[in-house]
Design a protein around this motif. Structure first.
Motif, PDB file in Angstrom:
ATOM      1  N   SER A 109       0.939  -1.167   0.067  1.00  0.00           N
ATOM      2  CA  SER A 109      -0.059   0.038   0.007  1.00  0.00           C
ATOM      3  C   SER A 109       0.820   1.152  -0.024  1.00  0.00           C
ATOM      4  O   SER A 109       0.742   2.174  -0.837  1.00  0.00           O
ATOM      5  CB  SER A 109      -0.859  -0.090   1.198  1.00  0.00           C
ATOM      6  N   LEU A 110       1.915   1.286   0.843  1.00  0.00           N
ATOM      7  CA  LEU A 110       2.945   2.362   0.740  1.00  0.00           C
ATOM      8  C   LEU A 110       3.365   2.685  -0.692  1.00  0.00           C
ATOM      9  O   LEU A 110       3.720   3.873  -1.068  1.00  0.00           O
ATOM     10  CB  LEU A 110       3.923   1.961   1.890  1.00  0.00           C
ATOM     11  N   GLU A 111       3.939   1.719  -1.417  1.00  0.00           N
ATOM     12  CA  GLU A 111       4.596   1.749  -2.476  1.00  0.00           C
ATOM     13  C   GLU A 111       3.598   2.154  -3.508  1.00  0.00           C
ATOM     14  O   GLU A 111       3.906   3.014  -4.384  1.00  0.00           O
ATOM     15  CB  GLU A 111       5.234   0.369  -3.100  1.00  0.00           C
ATOM     16  N   TRP A 112       2.276   1.586  -3.475  1.00  0.00           N
ATOM     17  CA  TRP A 112       1.265   2.180  -4.459  1.00  0.00           C
ATOM     18  C   TRP A 112       0.991   3.573  -4.105  1.00  0.00           C
ATOM     19  O   TRP A 112       0.836   4.481  -5.193  1.00  0.00           O
ATOM     20  CB  TRP A 112      -0.031   1.211  -4.178  1.00  0.00           C
ATOM     21  N   GLY A 113       0.762   3.865  -2.852  1.00  0.00           N
ATOM     22  CA  GLY A 113       0.204   5.280  -2.609  1.00  0.00           C
ATOM     23  C   GLY A 113       1.052   6.285  -2.782  1.00  0.00           C
ATOM     24  O   GLY A 113       0.661   7.375  -3.303  1.00  0.00           O
ATOM     25  N   VAL A 114       2.350   5.929  -2.493  1.00  0.00           N
ATOM     26  CA  VAL A 114       3.399   7.068  -2.807  1.00  0.00           C
ATOM     27  C   VAL A 114       4.106   7.341  -4.107  1.00  0.00           C
ATOM     28  O   VAL A 114       4.106   8.167  -4.728  1.00  0.00           O
ATOM     29  CB  VAL A 114       4.561   7.087  -1.591  1.00  0.00           C
ATOM     30  N   LEU A 115       4.521   6.058  -4.707  1.00  0.00           N
ATOM     31  CA  LEU A 115       5.225   5.743  -6.106  1.00  0.00           C
ATOM     32  C   LEU A 115       4.342   5.572  -6.915  1.00  0.00           C
ATOM     33  O   LEU A 115       4.950   5.827  -8.021  1.00  0.00           O
ATOM     34  CB  LEU A 115       6.244   4.794  -5.513  1.00  0.00           C
ATOM     35  N   ASN A 116       2.934   5.455  -6.614  1.00  0.00           N
ATOM     36  CA  ASN A 116       2.235   5.036  -7.780  1.00  0.00           C
ATOM     37  C   ASN A 116       2.649   3.837  -8.510  1.00  0.00           C
ATOM     38  O   ASN A 116       2.691   3.722  -9.695  1.00  0.00           O
ATOM     39  CB  ASN A 116       1.892   5.918  -8.762  1.00  0.00           C
ATOM     40  N   ILE A 117       3.365   2.476  -7.810  1.00  0.00           N
ATOM     41  CA  ILE A 117       3.857   1.663  -8.172  1.00  0.00           C
ATOM     42  C   ILE A 117       3.189   0.398  -7.967  1.00  0.00           C
ATOM     43  O   ILE A 117       2.947   0.237  -6.772  1.00  0.00           O
ATOM     44  CB  ILE A 117       5.334   1.404  -8.100  1.00  0.00           C
ATOM     45  N   VAL A 118       2.150  -0.306  -8.638  1.00  0.00           N
ATOM     46  CA  VAL A 118       1.888  -1.603  -8.276  1.00  0.00           C
ATOM     47  C   VAL A 118       2.852  -2.614  -8.436  1.00  0.00           C
ATOM     48  O   VAL A 118       3.209  -3.175  -9.400  1.00  0.00           O
ATOM     49  CB  VAL A 118       0.503  -1.999  -8.917  1.00  0.00           C
ATOM     50  N   ASN A 119       3.440  -2.948  -7.163  1.00  0.00           N
ATOM     51  CA  ASN A 119       4.702  -3.729  -7.121  1.00  0.00           C
ATOM     52  C   ASN A 119       4.456  -5.282  -7.204  1.00  0.00           C
ATOM     53  O   ASN A 119       4.212  -5.915  -6.358  1.00  0.00           O
ATOM     54  CB  ASN A 119       5.388  -3.354  -6.088  1.00  0.00           C
ATOM     55  N   LEU A 120       4.491  -5.527  -8.431  1.00  0.00           N
ATOM     56  CA  LEU A 120       4.171  -7.119  -8.703  1.00  0.00           C
ATOM     57  C   LEU A 120       5.358  -8.054  -8.175  1.00  0.00           C
ATOM     58  O   LEU A 120       5.071  -9.288  -8.087  1.00  0.00           O
ATOM     59  CB  LEU A 120       3.992  -7.512 -10.367  1.00  0.00           C
ATOM     60  N   ALA A 121       6.447  -7.382  -7.683  1.00  0.00           N
ATOM     61  CA  ALA A 121       7.549  -8.265  -7.111  1.00  0.00           C
ATOM     62  C   ALA A 121       7.446  -8.442  -5.569  1.00  0.00           C
ATOM     63  O   ALA A 121       8.190  -8.799  -4.852  1.00  0.00           O
ATOM     64  CB  ALA A 121       8.816  -7.736  -7.363  1.00  0.00           C
ATOM     65  N   HIS A 122       6.257  -7.555  -5.117  1.00  0.00           N
ATOM     66  CA  HIS A 122       5.977  -7.466  -3.633  1.00  0.00           C
ATOM     67  C   HIS A 122       6.234  -8.792  -2.860  1.00  0.00           C
ATOM     68  O   HIS A 122       6.633  -9.317  -2.060  1.00  0.00           O
ATOM     69  CB  HIS A 122       4.724  -6.880  -3.349  1.00  0.00           C
ATOM     70  N   GLY A 123       5.380  -9.850  -3.449  1.00  0.00           N
ATOM     71  CA  GLY A 123       5.162 -11.205  -2.808  1.00  0.00           C
ATOM     72  C   GLY A 123       6.434 -11.784  -2.755  1.00  0.00           C
ATOM     73  O   GLY A 123       6.734 -12.668  -1.998  1.00  0.00           O
ATOM     74  N   SER A 124       7.096 -11.587  -3.716  1.00  0.00           N
ATOM     75  CA  SER A 124       8.470 -12.349  -3.851  1.00  0.00           C
ATOM     76  C   SER A 124       9.497 -11.791  -2.859  1.00  0.00           C
ATOM     77  O   SER A 124      10.358 -12.480  -2.403  1.00  0.00           O
ATOM     78  CB  SER A 124       9.097 -12.072  -5.167  1.00  0.00           C
ATOM     79  N   PHE A 125       9.418 -10.411  -2.554  1.00  0.00           N
ATOM     80  CA  PHE A 125      10.203 -10.142  -1.272  1.00  0.00           C
ATOM     81  C   PHE A 125       9.878 -10.562   0.048  1.00  0.00           C
ATOM     82  O   PHE A 125      10.472 -11.044   0.862  1.00  0.00           O
ATOM     83  CB  PHE A 125      10.127  -8.361  -1.310  1.00  0.00           C
ATOM     84  N   ILE A 126       8.419 -10.941   0.272  1.00  0.00           N
ATOM     85  CA  ILE A 126       8.214 -11.636   1.384  1.00  0.00           C
ATOM     86  C   ILE A 126       8.829 -13.203   1.365  1.00  0.00           C
ATOM     87  O   ILE A 126       9.286 -13.558   2.290  1.00  0.00           O
ATOM     88  CB  ILE A 126       6.577 -11.561   1.548  1.00  0.00           C
ATOM     89  N   MET A 127       8.627 -13.715   0.198  1.00  0.00           N
ATOM     90  CA  MET A 127       9.196 -14.914   0.120  1.00  0.00           C
ATOM     91  C   MET A 127      10.708 -14.873   0.468  1.00  0.00           C
ATOM     92  O   MET A 127      11.285 -15.831   1.053  1.00  0.00           O
ATOM     93  CB  MET A 127       9.193 -15.334  -1.388  1.00  0.00           C
ATOM     94  N   LEU A 128      11.404 -13.993   0.046  1.00  0.00           N
ATOM     95  CA  LEU A 128      12.915 -13.936   0.220  1.00  0.00           C
ATOM     96  C   LEU A 128      13.279 -13.466   1.703  1.00  0.00           C
ATOM     97  O   LEU A 128      13.923 -14.270   2.297  1.00  0.00           O
ATOM     98  CB  LEU A 128      13.425 -12.680  -0.534  1.00  0.00           C
ATOM     99  N   GLY A 129      12.207 -12.815   2.303  1.00  0.00           N
ATOM    100  CA  GLY A 129      12.277 -12.747   3.848  1.00  0.00           C
ATOM    101  C   GLY A 129      12.194 -13.987   4.568  1.00  0.00           C
ATOM    102  O   GLY A 129      12.900 -14.352   5.393  1.00  0.00           O
ATOM    103  N   ALA A 130      11.073 -14.795   4.177  1.00  0.00           N
ATOM    104  CA  ALA A 130      10.757 -16.135   4.731  1.00  0.00           C
ATOM    105  C   ALA A 130      12.073 -17.034   4.490  1.00  0.00           C
ATOM    106  O   ALA A 130      12.634 -17.558   5.315  1.00  0.00           O
ATOM    107  CB  ALA A 130       9.545 -16.837   4.009  1.00  0.00           C
ATOM    108  N   TYR A 131      12.729 -16.955   3.311  1.00  0.00           N
ATOM    109  CA  TYR A 131      13.835 -17.752   2.959  1.00  0.00           C
ATOM    110  C   TYR A 131      14.981 -17.461   4.066  1.00  0.00           C
ATOM    111  O   TYR A 131      15.872 -18.412   4.364  1.00  0.00           O
ATOM    112  CB  TYR A 131      14.303 -17.833   1.610  1.00  0.00           C
ATOM    113  N   LEU A 132      15.138 -16.080   4.011  1.00  0.00           N
ATOM    114  CA  LEU A 132      16.490 -15.585   4.641  1.00  0.00           C
ATOM    115  C   LEU A 132      16.198 -16.039   6.406  1.00  0.00           C
ATOM    116  O   LEU A 132      17.254 -16.396   7.078  1.00  0.00           O
ATOM    117  CB  LEU A 132      16.319 -13.826   4.777  1.00  0.00           C
ATOM    118  N   THR A 133      14.913 -16.129   6.680  1.00  0.00           N
ATOM    119  CA  THR A 133      14.534 -16.342   8.171  1.00  0.00           C
ATOM    120  C   THR A 133      15.142 -17.897   8.162  1.00  0.00           C
ATOM    121  O   THR A 133      15.511 -18.517   8.968  1.00  0.00           O
ATOM    122  CB  THR A 133      13.019 -16.193   8.302  1.00  0.00           C
TER     123      THR A 133
END
Lengths: 235, 289
Positions: free
Chosen positions: B26-50
């Protein structure tokens, strides 16, 4: 030395040229007005000076430095603030948050003092300081836009269409504010369609037509010019 | 009665997961006007790092690795914006959509190469424990997600309102040229915002890994949920993702009982359409004149 000096400025949008060899200057402590009809190039001149429209040719010097080609934040950092046409307030922020955005580049401890001074000059803003800027009346929005620009403590305040959409009483109030600002050492470049009002407060002025400066002089000279009287004052 | 109380509690806890996943989107969309289609993959990367830190000889607890995820993925997001997305920010909307889709594909396939497509899970000792409140059973890990979602939302709203950088980010989201005239350096603010967003997505990944099994392909579904939550909550309100997340969680929880688990997604999307038809700006969004 002039505070702002524009020489042979040419600029436009895409392939369309709007300004042709525009030249004007603002000296320290002056109120200078640029008058002309819609499409004369007044706003484009302002936008070129503030860096929002890149100049094609010519020179813009501010406070002894060439600002040609600099980005808006760099130009703002030199002490040039714009009150844009349509005010361009941050509508979902409060009045005070808008004012604080005006001081974004300042790192000194005087921001609070400037805020108090802005509230003294524009007391309505103090009453409305918690209100969202987008919900203000037109006049209050113009006050907020001027206050926001003043928060930067600019050397030159550029005001684009001060009276647009305002009641005559509010416009008079705004003009009084410009006179106060000038008395405190800030020069003013005022773009205005209401020629009578503009000449009433200005020291000097320029008339633009078709993207060119066609006439320059003191406010009194412009007021007495037969062309100006016929075309802009309806006399 | 106890049964329905449990359903509501489940809905709130699931809503916490959705809200935490959507705050950054929501922050990225609201401020940058970017619908970040890679968003879920950043969550995935966070999960793998953990998971990597948890399965390393150090056996780092997921709650401790969350700040590490935030910092590393925040840095990656900053670089992604600075080096790639900033080049097309003034271009057409679909360019950023296309670019983030491409980045998403790179991240997913890199994930498969590095970790295979096998599902993984992070299971510290406390992951199976629950809080018993009368007849209610509340898993600690879900409760932690809800608490973190609320905490991050409040902290982010306060940051955006009361700090110089927060106000600059907010102003940039409202009017690029006006923000620039105030002295805001747009490319830097764009990159910091994306860095903050991707950092929060990484942090969400740490908590996701505590609650669900994951593989490199989870990103698409997470991005879709974040999109729905953001639409439901409404843009322009920092509390929108929390509101939208809780609403979606509640709808899905109740729907799983009323219409059966097979029709949960369909029910959730029908309700999304109905809410947006009645209130196009979302539950917490501002009406646009």
């Amino acid at each position: 030395m002039s505070l702002l000096e524009i020489r042979d400025l040419e600029a436009g949008y895409g392939a369309v040229q709007v300004l042709w060899r525009v030249a004007l200057r603002v000296d320290p402590g002056e109120i200078v007005t640029v008058i002309g009809n819609n499409g004369a190039g007044k706003t484009t001149t302002m936008l070129a000076v503030t860096g929002l429209v890149p100049p094609w040719r010519g020179e813009i010097a501010f406070d002894g430095r060439t600002v040609h080609g600099l980005e808006p934040p760099d130009i703002a950092g030199l002490g040039l603030a714009l009150v844009p046409q349509g005010r361009r307030l941050f509508g979902a922020m409060s009045v005070e948050e808008n004012l604080l955005m005006g001081a974004y580049l300042r790192r000194d401890r005087g921001v609070e003092a400037t805020l108090r001074r802005v509230y003294e000059i524009l007391p309505r803003l103090r009453e409305r300081r918690r209100q969202l800027a987008g919900t203000l009346s037109g006049g209050e929005q113009q006050m907020c836009a001027i206050g926001r620009a003043l928060m930067a403590r600019p050397k030159l305040l550029c005001v684009d269409e001060l009276s647009f959409g305002l009641a005559p009483r509010v416009t008079d109030e705004m003009l009084d504010v410009l006179v106060v600002i000038r008395a405190e050492g800030t020069s003013v470049l005022l773009v205005e369609q209401d020629v009578e009002l503009a000449l009433a407060v200005a020291d000097r002025g320029y008339v633009m037509e078709g993207g060119r400066v066609v006439l320059a002089g003191t406010a009194a000279e412009l007021y007495d010019d037969p062309g100006v009287r016929t075309a802009y004052l309806g006399l | 009665m106890d049964f329905w109380l449990q359903i509501v509690a489940n809905g709130l806890l699931l809503g916490g997961v959705y809200a935490l996943s959507a705050v950054a989107f929501s922050l990225e969309w609201g401020v940058l006007n970017i619908v970040n289609l890679a968003h879920g993959s950043f969550i995935m990367l966070g999960a793998y790092l953990t998971w990597m830190l948890f399965t390393s000889p150090l056996r780092v607890d997921p709650l401790l690795s969350a700040p590490v995820d935030f910092a590393l993925l925040g840095g990656l997001g900053f670089l992604m914006q600075r080096l790639l997305l900033n080049r097309v920010m003034r271009g057409q909307f679909f360019l950023t959509l296309l670019l983030t889709f491409g980045i998403d594909q790179v991240l997913v396939n890199t994930g498969i190469l590095l970790w295979t497509a096998d599902p993984r899970a992070v299971t510290p000792a406390y992951s199976s424990r629950s809080l018993a409140l009368g007849a209610l059973t509340i898993p600690y890990t879900r409760l932690a997600v809800l608490a973190v979602a609320v905490g991050i939302t409040v902290a982010l709203a306060s940051f955006m309102r009361h700090t110089r950088l927060g106000r600059a980010i907010n102003a940039t989201g409202m009017d690029l040229d006006a923000a620039s005239l105030m002295g805001v350096r747009l490319p830097v603010v764009f990159a910091l915002t994306m860095g903050l967003g991707c950092g929060l997505a990484g942090l969400a990944g740490a908590f996701y890994s505590l609650n669900f099994p994951f593989s490199p392909q989870i990103g698409g579904d997470l991005t879709l949920r974040a999109f729905v939550v953001t639409c439901l909550g409404g843009l322009g309100n920092m509390y929108g993702p929390l509101l939208g997340g809780l609403a979606l969680g509640m709808v899905e929880s109740v729907a799983s009982v009323v219409v059966g688990s097979g029709a949960v997604d369909a029910t959730a999307f029908v309700i999304l359409v109905l809410i947006l038809a009645l209130r196009p700006q979302g539950l917490g969004g501002r009406a646009v004149a």
